[in-house]
Each structure stands twice: as structure tokens, then as C-alpha cells.
Scaffold this motif. Structure first.
Motif, PDB file in Angstrom:
ATOM      1  N   GLY A 303       0.805  -1.242  -0.025  1.00 35.00           N
ATOM      2  CA  GLY A 303      -0.050   0.016   0.059  1.00 35.00           C
ATOM      3  C   GLY A 303       1.010   1.239   0.026  1.00 35.00           C
ATOM      4  O   GLY A 303       0.413   2.169   0.522  1.00 35.00           O
ATOM      5  N   LEU A 304       1.991   1.293  -0.667  1.00 31.31           N
ATOM      6  CA  LEU A 304       2.771   2.489  -0.713  1.00 31.31           C
ATOM      7  C   LEU A 304       2.962   2.955  -2.301  1.00 31.31           C
ATOM      8  O   LEU A 304       2.639   1.937  -3.159  1.00 31.31           O
ATOM      9  N   PRO A 305       3.157   4.043  -2.367  1.00 33.22           N
ATOM     10  CA  PRO A 305       3.100   4.352  -3.953  1.00 33.22           C
ATOM     11  C   PRO A 305       4.393   3.741  -4.700  1.00 33.22           C
ATOM     12  O   PRO A 305       5.158   3.477  -4.099  1.00 33.22           O
ATOM     13  N   ARG A 306       3.832   3.575  -5.954  1.00 31.80           N
ATOM     14  CA  ARG A 306       4.775   2.859  -6.853  1.00 31.80           C
ATOM     15  C   ARG A 306       6.291   3.570  -7.023  1.00 31.80           C
ATOM     16  O   ARG A 306       6.324   4.853  -6.622  1.00 31.80           O
ATOM     17  N   GLY A 307       7.369   3.176  -7.571  1.00 28.46           N
ATOM     18  CA  GLY A 307       8.241   4.066  -7.944  1.00 28.46           C
ATOM     19  C   GLY A 307       9.389   4.371  -7.172  1.00 28.46           C
ATOM     20  O   GLY A 307      10.355   5.031  -7.148  1.00 28.46           O
ATOM     21  N   LEU A 308       9.600   3.221  -6.129  1.00 33.92           N
ATOM     22  CA  LEU A 308      10.707   3.487  -5.047  1.00 33.92           C
ATOM     23  C   LEU A 308      12.219   3.046  -5.964  1.00 33.92           C
ATOM     24  O   LEU A 308      12.991   3.714  -5.866  1.00 33.92           O
ATOM     25  N   ILE A 309      11.969   2.056  -6.900  1.00 38.91           N
ATOM     26  CA  ILE A 309      13.058   2.039  -7.875  1.00 38.91           C
ATOM     27  C   ILE A 309      12.340   2.398  -9.177  1.00 38.91           C
ATOM     28  O   ILE A 309      11.196   1.838  -9.647  1.00 38.91           O
ATOM     29  N   ARG A 310      13.019   3.243  -9.752  1.00 44.31           N
ATOM     30  CA  ARG A 310      12.230   3.928 -11.140  1.00 44.31           C
ATOM     31  C   ARG A 310      13.262   4.146 -12.094  1.00 44.31           C
ATOM     32  O   ARG A 310      14.688   4.474 -11.657  1.00 44.31           O
ATOM     33  N   TYR A 311      12.951   4.429 -13.432  1.00 46.21           N
ATOM     34  CA  TYR A 311      14.020   5.379 -14.242  1.00 46.21           C
ATOM     35  C   TYR A 311      14.023   6.505 -13.711  1.00 46.21           C
ATOM     36  O   TYR A 311      13.136   7.299 -13.874  1.00 46.21           O
ATOM     37  N   SER A 312      15.211   6.889 -13.630  1.00 41.93           N
ATOM     38  CA  SER A 312      15.394   8.655 -13.055  1.00 41.93           C
ATOM     39  C   SER A 312      16.739   8.788 -13.269  1.00 41.93           C
ATOM     40  O   SER A 312      17.560   8.148 -14.118  1.00 41.93           O
ATOM     41  N   THR A 313      16.969  10.079 -13.271  1.00 45.41           N
ATOM     42  CA  THR A 313      18.391  10.471 -13.333  1.00 45.41           C
ATOM     43  C   THR A 313      19.139  10.820 -12.311  1.00 45.41           C
ATOM     44  O   THR A 313      18.415  11.247 -11.124  1.00 45.41           O
ATOM     45  N   GLN A 314      20.676  11.120 -12.318  1.00 42.22           N
ATOM     46  CA  GLN A 314      21.270  11.505 -11.172  1.00 42.22           C
ATOM     47  C   GLN A 314      21.023  12.848 -11.020  1.00 42.22           C
ATOM     48  O   GLN A 314      20.602  13.279  -9.713  1.00 42.22           O
ATOM     49  N   HIS A 315      20.683  13.774 -11.832  1.00 46.11           N
ATOM     50  CA  HIS A 315      20.230  15.165 -11.529  1.00 46.11           C
ATOM     51  C   HIS A 315      18.881  15.229 -10.859  1.00 46.11           C
ATOM     52  O   HIS A 315      18.665  16.094  -9.817  1.00 46.11           O
ATOM     53  N   ALA A 316      17.974  14.185 -11.309  1.00 48.27           N
ATOM     54  CA  ALA A 316      16.636  14.411 -10.746  1.00 48.27           C
ATOM     55  C   ALA A 316      16.679  13.985  -9.463  1.00 48.27           C
ATOM     56  O   ALA A 316      15.797  14.572  -8.565  1.00 48.27           O
ATOM     57  N   MET A 317      17.624  12.992  -9.027  1.00 45.33           N
ATOM     58  CA  MET A 317      17.572  12.663  -7.586  1.00 45.33           C
ATOM     59  C   MET A 317      17.897  13.723  -6.535  1.00 45.33           C
ATOM     60  O   MET A 317      17.637  14.031  -5.572  1.00 45.33           O
ATOM     61  N   GLU A 318      19.486  14.273  -7.103  1.00 44.31           N
ATOM     62  CA  GLU A 318      20.094  15.308  -6.311  1.00 44.31           C
ATOM     63  C   GLU A 318      19.002  16.524  -6.146  1.00 44.31           C
ATOM     64  O   GLU A 318      19.179  17.218  -4.999  1.00 44.31           O
ATOM     65  N   ARG A 319      18.460  16.947  -7.162  1.00 39.99           N
ATOM     66  CA  ARG A 319      17.891  18.238  -6.980  1.00 39.99           C
ATOM     67  C   ARG A 319      16.296  18.223  -7.114  1.00 39.99           C
ATOM     68  O   ARG A 319      15.491  19.134  -7.295  1.00 39.99           O
ATOM     69  N   LYS A 320      15.693  17.107  -6.738  1.00 36.75           N
ATOM     70  CA  LYS A 320      14.372  16.584  -6.765  1.00 36.75           C
ATOM     71  C   LYS A 320      13.385  17.002  -7.773  1.00 36.75           C
ATOM     72  O   LYS A 320      12.730  18.041  -7.619  1.00 36.75           O
ATOM     73  N   LEU A 321      13.977  16.957  -9.005  1.00 37.67           N
ATOM     74  CA  LEU A 321      13.458  17.427 -10.185  1.00 37.67           C
ATOM     75  C   LEU A 321      12.017  16.716 -10.424  1.00 37.67           C
ATOM     76  O   LEU A 321      11.796  15.456  -9.856  1.00 37.67           O
ATOM     77  N   THR A 322      10.988  17.315 -10.914  1.00 37.81           N
ATOM     78  CA  THR A 322       9.746  16.419 -11.226  1.00 37.81           C
ATOM     79  C   THR A 322       9.926  15.778 -12.571  1.00 37.81           C
ATOM     80  O   THR A 322      10.851  15.766 -13.114  1.00 37.81           O
ATOM     81  N   ARG A 323       8.983  14.980 -12.942  1.00 37.00           N
ATOM     82  CA  ARG A 323       8.973  14.109 -14.068  1.00 37.00           C
ATOM     83  C   ARG A 323       9.050  14.994 -15.054  1.00 37.00           C
ATOM     84  O   ARG A 323       9.892  14.511 -16.204  1.00 37.00           O
TER      85      ARG A 323
END
Lengths: 463, 306
Positions: A303-323
Motif C-alpha cells: 500500500g505504498l506508492p510505486r516508483g521506489l525503484i524507477r527510471y530516473s537521473t542523477q540530477h533528478a535525484m539530487e535536485r528533486k526534479l519533477t517528472r
């Protein structure tokens, strides 16, 4: 040098292996969006590979690389060794496409379309159907050799070998007409090279997809290593969201202060290369996204949101970018440059193929008789025209010489050339001209096919 | 090769080769494990730039078997093939034997075709497009270097596509020309005839072909011709195919038909050689070439010359 833990005491020496025994990996079967994509590509690539060889076209095989006669049939086109430029262009397009896809979304090729992945997927499916899923297989590995185990193993290898031999047979069927090869296989009279390649390619399939699997990607494949060079901080990679997941632990949803990772280990169990994606990007990761599918299923259950592991980028992770912000960064100079070059080459190659004249002419000036005096004070030069009819119909070509007043072809100026074959035509050009070297042109045109015209330069020498 | 005839060098090479291969095996065993102090970080033990270490990421064991298999391959290879000094190898392979095998395979592939053509006579072959296509390929590969692709010849190399023949145009004569070769010699007459004598003879020869010539010189030249040239070129200057003496009345000039060229020919002589091909080409190929050359001047029979 002494061990840090126990200074002064004599060091305890241990033997350390520089070669390790391989650990068998039994990836757990996984379902989901990305697994569906992989199966779609398995079907797409294999339907083309196994099916295309059987497709007829104008009374011949549609795709046939006839190495013995140096003719390469691809649907309506016949390529000769002189067309090697198209193969070069094809390879350049393939390389640039690899660069582009890798820069945008990492090892897409490895994860979905590479034959190593595709055949491993097929072989794993067979393995699962016969021996059961991950746990059953691990148990079987550990079990003593019973008649049941022997039977399961024999069945699995029999099916693997059948698939592998069919693959080898299909592969050779692109180089020797597949229907004749089929008859030859059943008559047990395949040629020595056909036999060798069917068995060799079959063995390679069986060995790589059945036995070697992730070892190919980890230790043998050069692309695996150099694709990392095309990554940048905006490349989509399979990422564990550390900020959301940690600290991990069981029953995360019921214990406030814990991260979302329930530490179920599914992401490790489904991984075909046996890594833990939660340790971050590793060179072993082939980008198959099995861990994403696995983790999403678990997230749904707890019952938790999906996407704990997902396609993302290094910048998106560091800078908390939206999709959206992450996707916009896909249009960065590097990606645009790869795309521009790729499209330019694809369009140029397409135009060039469209405009291709199915006639090739080479003019070879005779070196024996540079300039020959003939009766009446005229001068004669001798040429050899190599005329290749690239169409699949017989043609008669008429040859004219242009570019110099007062000279013309003496003798035969027409030649018949059979379908997809070539003829050498010795040709005399005779006339009067000032001493020196004159540029001339040979105009060769097919009778009844006004588009099939070629002009080739040469010189006419008077001395 | 002299230095290799002494047994020492055979031994020298063999020992170095075998010891090197065995040394590879020793190295592999010695380097597959290493002893480290317990508790120490797992590195390969290499240190660069004073303190830069390398983690031990072991290669898979099967990789080591690849190294062993190269050693086994090397030893098996050296047992089968000649690699150790003068040892011939169990399979007795040589370059010559390989060439012979490939030649035999080629013969087996094309032999039947040549055999079929060899049974047909030249007249028939000259009417067979399939035989002429093969003949043309042979001609372009072996003859066109001198006689030109169209067989039209060049200065010093006769035209094979006309009806004028130095040594005769029958199939038999053509075959002899190809197989045995020909040596056509015009002796130098400069010192014997003197400058004026040569010029007189030249003008007479020109008149034989109906070319404009000095009538006084022609009269003098005729006398010289009847004493000197007649032996080979005949009383009417029609030549003699038995000795390759050219016909001087046909306007065909092997070494050029201008006055200076003819004077050069008479005063300095000419020596033309057609090399013998019987040791270079099989008799079946010579047979096909004969037919092809024969067909060139016979537009009346050859299908592709019309």
C-alpha cells in the motif's frame, strides 16, 4: 606491513583467490510493464529473425546474402560487393542509434533488444516451464541426482538444444537458400561449411543463453563497458530512491520514521546479473528494469506508492526534479546533436538508395595500347568496360562516347548482360584529335529502361 | 637458410618455444592465488603512485580455463604442424601440399568444363558463345597485357583480330604460337646496305603497299630487295609464315609504317618474341584460347563478332 587490528602480533596469512568460482544466478520470474516490453521485443525480433528467411520475393528468397556469388538480396534490391558503402552506412546508423538511446535512457539495447538478453529470456522461460521458478530451481541444484532430476535436466537441455539448432539453422538460412538447406538437413547432405555454421551458431546460442548468461555481459561484451561512457547526469538510469527508501526495514508502513523499502529482497532476486540496485548504479546493471517491476508489485501489496525503484537521473535525484523537468532535460545538446546526425545520415542513405541506378560501369583504359595508329591516320584507344547489371532482368546496353569531337566507338557498341551479372566489353574508340590527352565520357544506357543510365569518365590519348 | 641447416638452431627454437609455453602454465598457477595478511583489505596487492591500490575483483574461474586451453591448443598445434625446428608435425602439412590440394580442388570444379571443350574442335568452339566467354576471360588475363583487350595489338605486338598472320592463321598455327612461342628476327642491314641503301630499300617497301615513294629510290631499292630481302620476304614481298616474315604488301605495320620507322626497322633490325605458354597454361586452356583468337578474325563464323 601488519594487520591494523592487532599491531605487533604476527600477521595471520590467508590465501586469496584471484579467480572466483561463478555463483549461479536463478533470477525470479517477474511480471509488469517493463517485462511486457521485453517480451514484446523478444517476439518482434524473433518473428523477424526466424520468419524473414522463409519469405519469398519475386521467385527467390526475400533476404539472402549469397556470399559464394557475391550477391546480396534484400527484398527488391540486389547489392554487390561494390555497394559496401551501404553496409558501412548501416553500421554507422546502428552505432549512432546506440549512442542516442544510451544517452537518453541508458542501456536500453542491453535490457530489451540484445540477442544475449532475448535468448536468455527464451531459455529462462524454458527453464521455468520445466524445472519451476527460482526456489524450485535452487532446490533442484542442491538436490542429489535422482531419476527425476536427471529427467528434468535432460528435458531442459533437449529443448534448449532444439531451440539452439533451429537458431543456427535459421542463421545459415540467410546465407544459403533456406528451403534447399531444409531439404539438405533432412537428407543429411549439408555442405561442410553449412554443417559447421549451423552447429557453431547453435552451440554459441546454447552456450551463451543457457550457460554463460550474465557472464557474457559482465566479462565478454565490449559494448557493456563503453556504453557507460555515454552516460551523463541527465541519462535515465534505473535508480533506487534512497531518500524515500531508507532506513529500510520490515513492516515499514506500520512503523513511522522508517523508509519505504521493506527489505524484501525481491529486487535482488529478480536481477539477472545478481546485483543489489540499492547499492547504486553498477557496471553489471544491464538496464532490464526487472527490479522496477518487482518492486512496484511489492509496493502495491504494502500500500505504498510505486516508483521506489524507477527510471530516473542523477540530477533528478539530487535536485528533486519533477517528472516533467527530468524529461525536458532529455533535450540537451548532446542528445540533439546525436539526433541531428542520425537523421541526416538516415535521410541521406534513404535518398541514395532511392536514387540508386541499378547499373554499374567501370572503365579500364588499356595499358598495352596507349594510342594506336590505324589506317588513314586515325588514332585508336582501347578500353575495357566492366558493365554490371544490378537488376534482376536481362538488359542490353548501348554505349556512346561523348566529350570529344571527331571520335566514336569503332565496332560493337551494344552488349547484352544477363540478370544480376556482369560482362567485360573491350571497346575501341577511334577518330582524329590533336596530340595530347583529352577528357571523354562513356555513356552507358539500358535499352527500354531510360532511367538506367550511367556516365563514366576516361581519357583519349593521341601521341 | 644456411644457418638453419645446423641442428643447433632447431634445438634452440624448439627449447625456447616449449619452455615459454610451460612458463605460461607456471605463471598461471603462481598467479591464481596470493597470500595476504588476514584482516587486510582485499586488494590485488598492486600499488601505484605510492598509495593507490586496486580492489580484488576476481575474474571468473572459467576465464582461467581459457588460459589453460590456449596452452593446450599451443601444444597440440606444435604436435600436429611444423613449428619446432625441423620437426615436420604429425599431419605432415607443408605449403606445397596445401597448394596441391587447392589446385586439385580447382581442377575438380572446373575440370569437367574444360574437358568438354577439349573434345570439341576449334571450328566448333569458335561458334560456341559459352566457350568464347571463357576464352575471352583467359585472353584478358593472359594475353591482353601485350595484345590489348580488343586483341588489336600495339607497336611491336601483332593485331590478332585481322586476317593478316605472321605465322599463319590456321588453328594449328595459332596453337603452336601460343604453346611454343615464336621468335621473329629481322636482322640489322644498316652496315651492309649503308645509309642510302637502307633508304632505297625503304622506299621500295613503301611502294609495295601503294604508299607514295621516290621512284628513283624505288628502282634502286627493288634491286637491293631482290638480292637481300627476297630470301625471307619472298619475290613479291608477300612474306613467309614458316619463318614469321611479314607480308610487306598488306598495309599492316608491326613496327610502324612511316618512312623513319621503316628505315629504323631495316637498318637496326627487329627482334620480337612471343613467350611459350605450354608450361603456364594447361593444354585445355590453350585449346580454348586458340579458338577465341581464331574467332576474332572470323566474323563469318563467330556469333559475337557480327
Amino acid at each position: 606491513m601488519t594487520a591494523g587490528a592487532n599491531p605487533g602480533a604476527p600477521a595471520q596469512f590467508v590465501a586469496q583467490d584471484l579467480y572466483e568460482v561463478r555463483r549461479t544466478i536463478h533470477p525470479r520470474a517477474v511480471h509488469g510493464w517493463f517485462a511486457a516490453w521485453r517480451w514484446a521485443l523478444v517476439w518482434a525480433t524473433q518473428l523477424v529473425f526466424y520468419g524473414l528467411a522463409w519469405l519469398p520475393w519475386n521467385g527467390r528468397q526475400a533476404v539472402l546474402f549469397d556470399i559464394a556469388h557475391r550477391k546480396f538480396y534484400v527484398f527488391g534490391q540486389v547489392f554487390f560487393p561494390q555497394d559496401i558503402i551501404y553496409l558501412t552506412v548501416l553500421l554507422i546508423i546502428a552505432a549512432l542509434a546506440l549512442f542516442l538511446f544510451t544517452a537518453v535512457a541508458g542501456r536500453l539495447w542491453c535490457g530489451y533488444a540484445c540477442p544475449q538478453t532475448v535468448y536468455t529470456e527464451i531459455f529462462l522461460w524454458v527453464e521455468k516451464a520445466i524445472e519451476g521458478d527460482r526456489v524450485a530451481r535452487m532446490r533442484l541444484d542442491a538436490a542429489p541426482l535422482t531419476p527425476r532430476k536427471l529427467a528434468l535436466r535432460a528435458a531442459k537441455h533437449a529443448v534448449w538444444i532444439a531451440v539452439a539448432l533451429w537458431t543456427g539453422f535459421t542463421f545459415v538460412g540467410y546465407f544459403t537458400p533456406i528451403r534447399e538447406l531444409w531439404d539438405a538437413v533432412w537428407g543429411l547432405n549439408t555442405g561442410p561449411w553449412e554443417t559447421f555454421w549451423v552447429l557453431f551458431y547453435g552451440f554459441a546460442t546454447y552456450g551463451n543463453a543457457g550457460w554463460m548468461r550474465e557472464q557474457v555481459c559482465k566479462h565478454m561484451c565490449p559494448y557493456a563497458r563503453f556504453q557507460s561512457a555515454m552516460f551523463d547526469p541527465d541519462t535515465l538510469i534505473i535508480t533506487y530512491d534512497r531518500g524515500r527508501g531508507e532506513p529500510r526495514g520490515k513492516n515499514a508502513s506500520k512503523r513511522p520514521g522508517k523508509g519505504h523499502c521493506v527489505d524484501c529482497g525481491i529486487c535482488v532476486q529478480v536481477c539477472p546479473t545478481g546485483i543489489d540496485i540499492r547499492d547504486g548504479l553498477q557496471y553489471e546493471c544491464i538496464g532490464c528494469a526487472a527490479c522496477i517491476d518487482g518492486c512496484d508489485q511489492v509496493m502495491d501489496k504494502v500500500g505504498l506508492p510505486r516508483g521506489l525503484i524507477r527510471y530516473s537521473t542523477q540530477h533528478a535525484m539530487e535536485r528533486k526534479l519533477t517528472r516533467g523537468e527530468t524529461w525536458r532535460r532529455a533535450f540537451r545538446p548532446r542528445v540533439l546533436a546525436y539526433s541531428a546526425v542520425l537523421w541526416a545520415i538516415v535521410i541521406a542513405a534513404g535518398v541514395s538508395l532511392w536514387q540508386r541506378v541499378p547499373l554499374k560501369v567501370d572503365v579500364i583504359r588499356d595499358r598495352a595500347a596507349i594510342s594506336r595508329q590505324v589506317e588513314g591516320g586515325e588514332v585508336e584507344n582501347v578500353y575495357r568496360l566492366q558493365i554490371m547489371n544490378v537488376t534482376e532482368a536481362p538488359r542490353t546496353y548501348a554505349i556512346r562516347v561523348a566529350g570529344l569531337e571527331g571520335v566514336a566507338i569503332a565496332g560493337a557498341d551494344r552488349v547484352a548482360v544477363g540478370p544480376a551479372s556482369s560482362a567485360a566489353l573491350p571497346l575501341k574508340v577511334r577518330g582524329r584529335a590533336a596530340p595530347g590527352t583529352h577528357r571523354i565520357e562513356f555513356l552507358v544506357g539500358a535499352e527500354g529502361a531510360p532511367d538506367e543510365r550511367v556516365s563514366e569518365k576516361s581519357v583519349f590519348i593521341v601521341r | 637458410m644456411n644457418e638453419f641447416t645446423s641442428g643447433f638452431w632447431d634445438l634452440y627454437i624448439s627449447i625456447i618455444t616449449l619452455v615459454s609455453i610451460l612458463a605460461c602454465g607456471v605463471l598461471l598457477v603462481a598467479q591464481s592465488k596470493r597470500r595476504v595478511a588476514g584482516g587486510e583489505t582485499q586488494t590485488t596487492g598492486h600499488t601505484w603512485d605510492e598509495d593507490l591500490g586496486e580492489y580484488n575483483n576476481p575474474l571468473p574461474r572459467w576465464w582461467m580455463w581459457l588460459f589453460w586451453s590456449t596452452i593446450v591448443f599451443g601444444l597440440v598445434y606444435l604436435a600436429l604442424y611444423p613449428g619446432l625446428g625441423s620437426y615436420a608435425g604429425l599431419w605432415k602439412w607443408t605449403q606445397v601440399s596445401q597448394l596441391e590440394q587447392e589446385t586439385a580442388r580447382h581442377e575438380a570444379q572446373f575440370g569437367p568444363m574444360y574437358e568438354r571443350f577439349a573434345k570439341m574442335d576449334v571450328e566448333t568452339l569458335a561458334r560456341t558463345p559459352e566457350a568464347l566467354a571463357v576464352g575471352q576471360k583467359l585472353f584478358l588475363n593472359n594475353c591482353a597485357q601485350c595484345h590489348a583487350s580488343d586483341a588489336g595489338g600495339s607497336t611491336g605486338f601483332p593485331n590478332l583480330s585481322d586476317l593478316e598472320w605472321l605465322w599463319g592463321g590456321t588453328p594449328e598455327a595459332i596453337r603452336t604460337s601460343i604453346a611454343e612461342g615464336r621468335l621473329g628476327i629481322m636482322p640489322p642491314w644498316g652496315t651492309v646496305l649503308g645509309e642510302q641503301g637502307v633508304k632505297d630499300a625503304a622506299h621500295y617497301v613503301m611502294s609495295l603497299s601503294g604508299m607514295p615513294a621516290d621512284s628513283i629510290r624505288v628502282a634502286r631499292g627493288k634491286e637491293i630487295f631482290s638480292k637481300t630481302c627476297i630470301a625471307c620476304h619472298g619475290p613479291e614481298g608477300k612474306g613467309n609464315t614458316a619463318m614469321g616474315a611479314p607480308n610487306l604488301t598488306d598495309r599492316v605495320w608491326l613496327h610502324g609504317g612511316s618512312e623513319p620507322q621503316i628505315i629504323e626497322t631495316i637498318s637496326r633490325g627487329r627482334s620480337d618474341q612471343m613467350p611459350a605458354h605450354k608450361d603456364l597454361l594447361s593444354s585445355a586452356k590453350i585449346h580454348l584460347l586458340t579458338a577465341y583468337v581464331y574467332s576474332l578474325s572470323r566474323s563469318d563464323i563467330a556469333p559475337h563478332r557480327k
